[in-house]
Design a protein around this motif. Structure first.
Motif, PDB file in Angstrom:
ATOM      1  N   MET A   1       0.841  -1.192   0.000  1.00 45.73           N
ATOM      2  CA  MET A   1       0.000   0.000   0.000  1.00 45.73           C
ATOM      3  C   MET A   1       0.884   1.253   0.000  1.00 45.73           C
ATOM      4  O   MET A   1       1.770   1.395   0.834  1.00 45.73           O
ATOM      5  N   LYS A   2       0.641   2.143  -0.950  1.00 46.03           N
ATOM      6  CA  LYS A   2       1.359   3.419  -1.007  1.00 46.03           C
ATOM      7  C   LYS A   2       0.406   4.522  -0.554  1.00 46.03           C
ATOM      8  O   LYS A   2      -0.681   4.687  -1.126  1.00 46.03           O
ATOM      9  N   VAL A   3       0.809   5.259   0.485  1.00 44.68           N
ATOM     10  CA  VAL A   3      -0.075   6.248   1.094  1.00 44.68           C
ATOM     11  C   VAL A   3       0.615   7.609   1.159  1.00 44.68           C
ATOM     12  O   VAL A   3       1.710   7.732   1.706  1.00 44.68           O
ATOM     13  N   LEU A  20       1.295   3.705  10.530  1.00 43.26           N
ATOM     14  CA  LEU A  20       1.612   3.099   9.238  1.00 43.26           C
ATOM     15  C   LEU A  20       3.098   2.778   9.084  1.00 43.26           C
ATOM     16  O   LEU A  20       3.505   2.173   8.094  1.00 43.26           O
ATOM     17  N   LYS A  23       4.418  -0.555   7.785  1.00 39.84           N
ATOM     18  CA  LYS A  23       3.281  -1.326   7.268  1.00 39.84           C
ATOM     19  C   LYS A  23       2.835  -0.872   5.881  1.00 39.84           C
ATOM     20  O   LYS A  23       1.995  -1.518   5.256  1.00 39.84           O
ATOM     21  N   ALA A  24       3.379   0.254   5.434  1.00 35.97           N
ATOM     22  CA  ALA A  24       3.015   0.781   4.120  1.00 35.97           C
ATOM     23  C   ALA A  24       4.143   1.675   3.634  1.00 35.97           C
ATOM     24  O   ALA A  24       4.990   2.117   4.419  1.00 35.97           O
ATOM     25  N   GLN A  25       4.141   1.931   2.342  1.00 38.91           N
ATOM     26  CA  GLN A  25       5.083   2.904   1.787  1.00 38.91           C
ATOM     27  C   GLN A  25       4.431   4.275   1.915  1.00 38.91           C
ATOM     28  O   GLN A  25       3.429   4.552   1.257  1.00 38.91           O
ATOM     29  N   VAL A  26       4.991   5.094   2.791  1.00 40.14           N
ATOM     30  CA  VAL A  26       4.341   6.351   3.163  1.00 40.14           C
ATOM     31  C   VAL A  26       5.155   7.552   2.700  1.00 40.14           C
ATOM     32  O   VAL A  26       6.375   7.602   2.877  1.00 40.14           O
ATOM     33  N   ASP A  52      -1.655   4.814  -3.735  1.00 34.99           N
ATOM     34  CA  ASP A  52      -2.933   4.112  -3.782  1.00 34.99           C
ATOM     35  C   ASP A  52      -3.989   4.909  -3.025  1.00 34.99           C
ATOM     36  O   ASP A  52      -5.169   4.887  -3.373  1.00 34.99           O
ATOM     37  N   ILE A 193      -7.138   3.797   8.515  1.00 32.21           N
ATOM     38  CA  ILE A 193      -6.342   2.659   8.041  1.00 32.21           C
ATOM     39  C   ILE A 193      -7.226   1.438   7.810  1.00 32.21           C
ATOM     40  O   ILE A 193      -7.066   0.718   6.819  1.00 32.21           O
ATOM     41  N   LYS A 197      -7.791  -0.529   4.214  1.00 33.65           N
ATOM     42  CA  LYS A 197      -7.647  -1.983   4.050  1.00 33.65           C
ATOM     43  C   LYS A 197      -8.938  -2.615   3.535  1.00 33.65           C
ATOM     44  O   LYS A 197      -8.910  -3.540   2.709  1.00 33.65           O
ATOM     45  N   GLN A 200      -9.115  -1.940  -0.130  1.00 30.20           N
ATOM     46  CA  GLN A 200      -8.207  -2.850  -0.839  1.00 30.20           C
ATOM     47  C   GLN A 200      -8.822  -4.242  -0.994  1.00 30.20           C
ATOM     48  O   GLN A 200      -8.577  -4.934  -1.980  1.00 30.20           O
TER      49      GLN A 200
END
Length: 289
Positions: A1-3, A20, A23-26, A52, A193, A197, A200
């Protein structure tokens, strides 16, 4: 997940970055990293990162200042969200946008649901409502979260103000005829968050949702809990005398809603998200100093 997170140094933005982490690409940005009121800058940043999800936690939240800073408030609360939503649409991203109870007049008996008529009473509420409409128009893949009475360890909020004043005073007067649900910033971040999810996983129920704390209380009742916890945990070394006053006895530049009670059944039914447990969050009172 890109945030991509805007307003990363605000109450909710700070919590989002923490939750995050790993847990994600932030891409977490404050105003120095992205001026959301600059349309070209917004589009460039979003196209480069290709997120995303865009979570807009940036806002002009100085409710009283907004009355004399209408252009600034509109730029941050309406134009910025529109540019973010347009950029989200251009790269096929989802935008999650935070709004407010101030979009309502505040005179309803009972709780406000998502379909109730909006009627903001000040510049802040009006610009936030304009932002909601702009986001919905610019990007079909949107979730708008209306919340209220936000507090947390980071940033400025009612809890931190009460603790600061309480350390130096023996007596405080608190408004007792405005009601709402205090909402822990960390719970708002967690809810966003969960929604990301769920999306997604294919749960794409776009639109407006209410998320705030329970049970509903007055500012006076909220302050009673704050000071009880503060005294019991040694944050404040004396008990304060609290005086209940009316809104008329505490005039402000901007009108506050008398009723900020938000009905949170829709977000529970759709995404399984319970209201913020503010009483549990207040037990960590030492973290709010």
């Amino acid at each position: 997940m890109k945030v991509l997170i805007t307003g990363c140094n605000g109450q909710v933005g700070h919590c989002l970055v923490q939750q995050l982490s790993g847990k994600a690409q932030v891409l977490a940005l404050d105003v120095s990293g992205l001026d959301i009121t600059d349309k070209d800058q917004v589009m460039t940043k979003v196209v480069e990162f290709e997120p995303d999800f865009i979570i807009n936690a940036a806002a002009h939240t100085a409710v009283d200042k907004a009355e004399s800073e209408e252009a600034l408030s509109n730029a941050i609360n309406c134009d910025g969200p529109r540019y973010l939503a347009e950029a989200a649409h251009s790269v096929g991203a989802v935008i999650l946008h935070i709004s407010t109870d101030y979009v309502f007049e505040g005179n309803k008996k009972g709780q406000y649901n998502e379909d109730d008529v909006t009627n903001p009473q000040g510049v802040y509420g009006a610009t936030k409502l304009s932002g909601e409409l702009a986001v919905a128009q610019a990007c079909a893949r949107h979730i708008i979260i209306r919340t209220a009475w936000v507090f947390g360890e980071h940033g400025n909020n009612f809890v931190k103000t009460m603790l600061r004043l309480g350390k130096d005073r023996d007596e405080l007067s608190i408004v007792s005829d405005q009601f709402g649900g205090p909402t822990f910033a960390g719970d708002i971040a967690a809810a966003l968050i969960v929604i990301a999810k769920e999306i997604q996983a294919g749960n794409e129920e776009w639109g407006v949702y209410h998320f705030s704390g329970a049970p509903h209380v007055s500012w006076f009742e909220f302050s009673e809990v704050i000071f009880a916890q503060a005294y019991n945990q040694g944050v404040i070394d004396h008990k304060l005398k609290l005086n209940a006053i009316s809104t008329e006895q505490y005039p402000t530049a901007a009108k506050r809603p008398e009723n900020s009670k938000l009905d949170c059944r829709k977000i529970k039914d759709t995404f399984g998200i319970e209201p913020s447990n503010w009483q549990l969050a207040i037990k960590r009172i030492k973290e709010y100093q």
